[in-house]
Write a protein that holds these residues in place. Sequence first.
Motif, PDB file in Angstrom:
ATOM      1  N   THR A  34       0.829  -1.200   0.000  1.00 26.48           N
ATOM      2  CA  THR A  34       0.000   0.000   0.000  1.00 26.48           C
ATOM      3  C   THR A  34       0.865   1.252   0.000  1.00 26.48           C
ATOM      4  O   THR A  34       0.618   2.201  -0.759  1.00 26.48           O
ATOM      5  CB  THR A  34      -0.929   0.014   1.230  1.00 26.48           C
ATOM      6  OG1 THR A  34      -1.853  -1.065   1.129  1.00 26.48           O
ATOM      7  CG2 THR A  34      -1.694   1.320   1.333  1.00 26.48           C
ATOM      8  N   VAL A  35       1.887   1.268   0.841  1.00 29.66           N
ATOM      9  CA  VAL A  35       2.802   2.416   0.901  1.00 29.66           C
ATOM     10  C   VAL A  35       3.479   2.624  -0.447  1.00 29.66           C
ATOM     11  O   VAL A  35       3.597   3.757  -0.934  1.00 29.66           O
ATOM     12  CB  VAL A  35       3.853   2.209   2.013  1.00 29.66           C
ATOM     13  CG1 VAL A  35       4.961   3.261   1.923  1.00 29.66           C
ATOM     14  CG2 VAL A  35       3.187   2.264   3.385  1.00 29.66           C
ATOM     15  N   ASN A  36       3.920   1.544  -1.072  1.00 33.42           N
ATOM     16  CA  ASN A  36       4.564   1.646  -2.384  1.00 33.42           C
ATOM     17  C   ASN A  36       3.634   2.299  -3.404  1.00 33.42           C
ATOM     18  O   ASN A  36       4.049   3.176  -4.175  1.00 33.42           O
ATOM     19  CB  ASN A  36       4.980   0.261  -2.875  1.00 33.42           C
ATOM     20  CG  ASN A  36       6.135  -0.322  -2.093  1.00 33.42           C
ATOM     21  OD1 ASN A  36       6.807   0.383  -1.339  1.00 33.42           O
ATOM     22  ND2 ASN A  36       6.384  -1.609  -2.264  1.00 33.42           N
ATOM     23  N   ASN A  37       2.379   1.870  -3.420  1.00 27.86           N
ATOM     24  CA  ASN A  37       1.417   2.440  -4.362  1.00 27.86           C
ATOM     25  C   ASN A  37       1.202   3.932  -4.116  1.00 27.86           C
ATOM     26  O   ASN A  37       1.132   4.731  -5.057  1.00 27.86           O
ATOM     27  CB  ASN A  37       0.076   1.706  -4.262  1.00 27.86           C
ATOM     28  CG  ASN A  37       0.095   0.363  -4.961  1.00 27.86           C
ATOM     29  OD1 ASN A  37       0.850   0.146  -5.902  1.00 27.86           O
ATOM     30  ND2 ASN A  37      -0.739  -0.550  -4.500  1.00 27.86           N
ATOM     31  N   VAL A  38       1.108   4.320  -2.845  1.00 25.37           N
ATOM     32  CA  VAL A  38       0.880   5.727  -2.509  1.00 25.37           C
ATOM     33  C   VAL A  38       2.063   6.585  -2.952  1.00 25.37           C
ATOM     34  O   VAL A  38       1.880   7.670  -3.527  1.00 25.37           O
ATOM     35  CB  VAL A  38       0.626   5.883  -0.998  1.00 25.37           C
ATOM     36  CG1 VAL A  38       0.695   7.350  -0.587  1.00 25.37           C
ATOM     37  CG2 VAL A  38      -0.733   5.303  -0.629  1.00 25.37           C
ATOM     38  N   PHE A  39       3.283   6.121  -2.718  1.00 28.29           N
ATOM     39  CA  PHE A  39       4.460   6.868  -3.153  1.00 28.29           C
ATOM     40  C   PHE A  39       4.490   6.994  -4.680  1.00 28.29           C
ATOM     41  O   PHE A  39       4.795   8.067  -5.217  1.00 28.29           O
ATOM     42  CB  PHE A  39       5.741   6.201  -2.659  1.00 28.29           C
ATOM     43  CG  PHE A  39       6.217   6.692  -1.326  1.00 28.29           C
ATOM     44  CD1 PHE A  39       7.203   7.662  -1.241  1.00 28.29           C
ATOM     45  CD2 PHE A  39       5.691   6.180  -0.153  1.00 28.29           C
ATOM     46  CE1 PHE A  39       7.651   8.124  -0.015  1.00 28.29           C
ATOM     47  CE2 PHE A  39       6.120   6.633   1.086  1.00 28.29           C
ATOM     48  CZ  PHE A  39       7.105   7.607   1.161  1.00 28.29           C
ATOM     49  N   MET A  40       4.176   5.907  -5.384  1.00 28.12           N
ATOM     50  CA  MET A  40       4.165   5.968  -6.848  1.00 28.12           C
ATOM     51  C   MET A  40       3.105   6.938  -7.352  1.00 28.12           C
ATOM     52  O   MET A  40       3.343   7.702  -8.303  1.00 28.12           O
ATOM     53  CB  MET A  40       3.945   4.567  -7.435  1.00 28.12           C
ATOM     54  CG  MET A  40       5.154   3.662  -7.328  1.00 28.12           C
ATOM     55  SD  MET A  40       5.003   2.132  -8.295  1.00 28.12           S
ATOM     56  CE  MET A  40       3.734   1.280  -7.374  1.00 28.12           C
ATOM     57  N   GLN A  41       1.939   6.924  -6.709  1.00 25.06           N
ATOM     58  CA  GLN A  41       0.893   7.860  -7.090  1.00 25.06           C
ATOM     59  C   GLN A  41       1.328   9.299  -6.845  1.00 25.06           C
ATOM     60  O   GLN A  41       1.065  10.199  -7.651  1.00 25.06           O
ATOM     61  CB  GLN A  41      -0.395   7.575  -6.300  1.00 25.06           C
ATOM     62  CG  GLN A  41      -1.179   6.359  -6.767  1.00 25.06           C
ATOM     63  CD  GLN A  41      -2.534   6.296  -6.093  1.00 25.06           C
ATOM     64  OE1 GLN A  41      -2.723   5.585  -5.122  1.00 25.06           O
ATOM     65  NE2 GLN A  41      -3.481   7.069  -6.618  1.00 25.06           N
ATOM     66  N   TYR A  42       2.000   9.528  -5.734  1.00 21.28           N
ATOM     67  CA  TYR A  42       2.424  10.879  -5.371  1.00 21.28           C
ATOM     68  C   TYR A  42       3.486  11.397  -6.336  1.00 21.28           C
ATOM     69  O   TYR A  42       3.446  12.567  -6.738  1.00 21.28           O
ATOM     70  CB  TYR A  42       2.949  10.889  -3.939  1.00 21.28           C
ATOM     71  CG  TYR A  42       2.956  12.254  -3.307  1.00 21.28           C
ATOM     72  CD1 TYR A  42       1.803  12.793  -2.744  1.00 21.28           C
ATOM     73  CD2 TYR A  42       4.117  13.026  -3.279  1.00 21.28           C
ATOM     74  CE1 TYR A  42       1.809  14.051  -2.173  1.00 21.28           C
ATOM     75  CE2 TYR A  42       4.131  14.284  -2.712  1.00 21.28           C
ATOM     76  CZ  TYR A  42       2.974  14.788  -2.160  1.00 21.28           C
ATOM     77  OH  TYR A  42       2.980  16.041  -1.600  1.00 21.28           O
ATOM     78  N   ILE A  43       4.430  10.543  -6.709  1.00 24.20           N
ATOM     79  CA  ILE A  43       5.470  10.949  -7.652  1.00 24.20           C
ATOM     80  C   ILE A  43       4.856  11.287  -9.005  1.00 24.20           C
ATOM     81  O   ILE A  43       5.222  12.284  -9.642  1.00 24.20           O
ATOM     82  CB  ILE A  43       6.537   9.850  -7.787  1.00 24.20           C
ATOM     83  CG1 ILE A  43       7.346   9.739  -6.486  1.00 24.20           C
ATOM     84  CG2 ILE A  43       7.473  10.134  -8.967  1.00 24.20           C
ATOM     85  CD1 ILE A  43       8.295   8.567  -6.433  1.00 24.20           C
ATOM     86  N   GLU A  44       3.910  10.476  -9.449  1.00 24.77           N
ATOM     87  CA  GLU A  44       3.226  10.782 -10.701  1.00 24.77           C
ATOM     88  C   GLU A  44       2.480  12.105 -10.591  1.00 24.77           C
ATOM     89  O   GLU A  44       2.490  12.919 -11.527  1.00 24.77           O
ATOM     90  CB  GLU A  44       2.246   9.665 -11.060  1.00 24.77           C
ATOM     91  CG  GLU A  44       1.506   9.918 -12.366  1.00 24.77           C
ATOM     92  CD  GLU A  44       0.438   8.891 -12.671  1.00 24.77           C
ATOM     93  OE1 GLU A  44      -0.431   9.184 -13.524  1.00 24.77           O
ATOM     94  OE2 GLU A  44       0.463   7.799 -12.070  1.00 24.77           O
ATOM     95  N   HIS A  45       1.831  12.338  -9.459  1.00 24.21           N
ATOM     96  CA  HIS A  45       1.103  13.584  -9.239  1.00 24.21           C
ATOM     97  C   HIS A  45       2.052  14.782  -9.312  1.00 24.21           C
ATOM     98  O   HIS A  45       1.700  15.821  -9.893  1.00 24.21           O
ATOM     99  CB  HIS A  45       0.417  13.536  -7.878  1.00 24.21           C
ATOM    100  CG  HIS A  45      -0.350  14.766  -7.524  1.00 24.21           C
ATOM    101  ND1 HIS A  45      -1.627  14.994  -7.956  1.00 24.21           N
ATOM    102  CD2 HIS A  45       0.005  15.856  -6.777  1.00 24.21           C
ATOM    103  CE1 HIS A  45      -2.053  16.168  -7.499  1.00 24.21           C
ATOM    104  NE2 HIS A  45      -1.077  16.702  -6.778  1.00 24.21           N
ATOM    105  N   MET A  46       3.235  14.654  -8.722  1.00 20.39           N
ATOM    106  CA  MET A  46       4.228  15.724  -8.779  1.00 20.39           C
ATOM    107  C   MET A  46       4.645  16.040 -10.212  1.00 20.39           C
ATOM    108  O   MET A  46       5.038  17.157 -10.528  1.00 20.39           O
ATOM    109  CB  MET A  46       5.474  15.314  -7.970  1.00 20.39           C
ATOM    110  CG  MET A  46       5.290  15.314  -6.469  1.00 20.39           C
ATOM    111  SD  MET A  46       6.698  14.542  -5.615  1.00 20.39           S
ATOM    112  CE  MET A  46       8.069  15.533  -6.219  1.00 20.39           C
TER     113      MET A  46
END
Length: 216
Positions: free
Chosen positions: A148-160
Motif C-alpha cells: 500500500t505504501v509503495n502504491n501511494v508513493f508511486m501515485q504521489y510521484i506521478e502527481h508531482m
Amino acid sequence: MERADERLERLSRLYALYDRFMGPKEFFCHRGCSTCCTCNVTLTTLEVDYIRCHLGPEGTEAIVERVRNNFSRKRFQPKITLNGFARACMAGRQVPDEENDPRWGTCPLLLDQVCTIYPVRPFGCRILVSTDDCSHTGVATLSEFTLTVNNVFMQYIEHMDCCGVYGNLSDMFLALSGDETEGLSVTIKNQEAKGFMVPPEHRQRIRPLLEEMTRI
C-alpha cells in the motif's frame, strides 16, 4: 510555477522519506541480487530529470549508449499510469490488459549483476525488494501494508509530475535524448492523483506517512 530544481529537491526528499520508512525492515536483497532487474522498469519524466541532473551530460550519454546497445525489443510498455488506473477503478471503468514478463530480458543498466545508477535509481526499482529469496519462486514477498505504501508513493510521484510522461526506462531515455531508434514506443501522460489506493484497514496506520509526504 514551481522551478525544476525545486521539483527535483522534493523528489529527493521523498526518496529519503521512503528510505526512512524501509530502513528498519529486513529484506533478503543484497548487492548482486538482480532477479527483479528486468527490461520492464518504468519511470516518470521527473525521475529521468533527477537521474540526468545527478549524473551530468557524460553520465546521461553513457546511459543512453547502454540502452542502445542492450535494447530489448520485447519490453513492458504501459497503457495506463497508476493514477489513471486509480481513476478508472473509482469510476467503475474497465482498465486495459497489460503484458509484463520478466523473461523478456534484463535491465540495460545492469552490469555484472549490479545496477550502474543505483544511488539515483527510479522509484520503481526502489520498491523491488523481498523478504524471501525470490530467485527461487519468481515472486517477491512483502507485507500488504508495504505494498500500500509503495502504491501511494508511486501515485504521489506521478502527481508531482502531472505535466510529464511515463513509460519504459529504455523508451524514456531514448525519446528524451531525441533518439529515433526503430520501434520506439509512445509514452503516456501522467495524471493528477484524485485519491490514493489505501484499503480501509491501512488508513489509520498510513496517516502519519501521508502527512509527512504532504509537507514535502
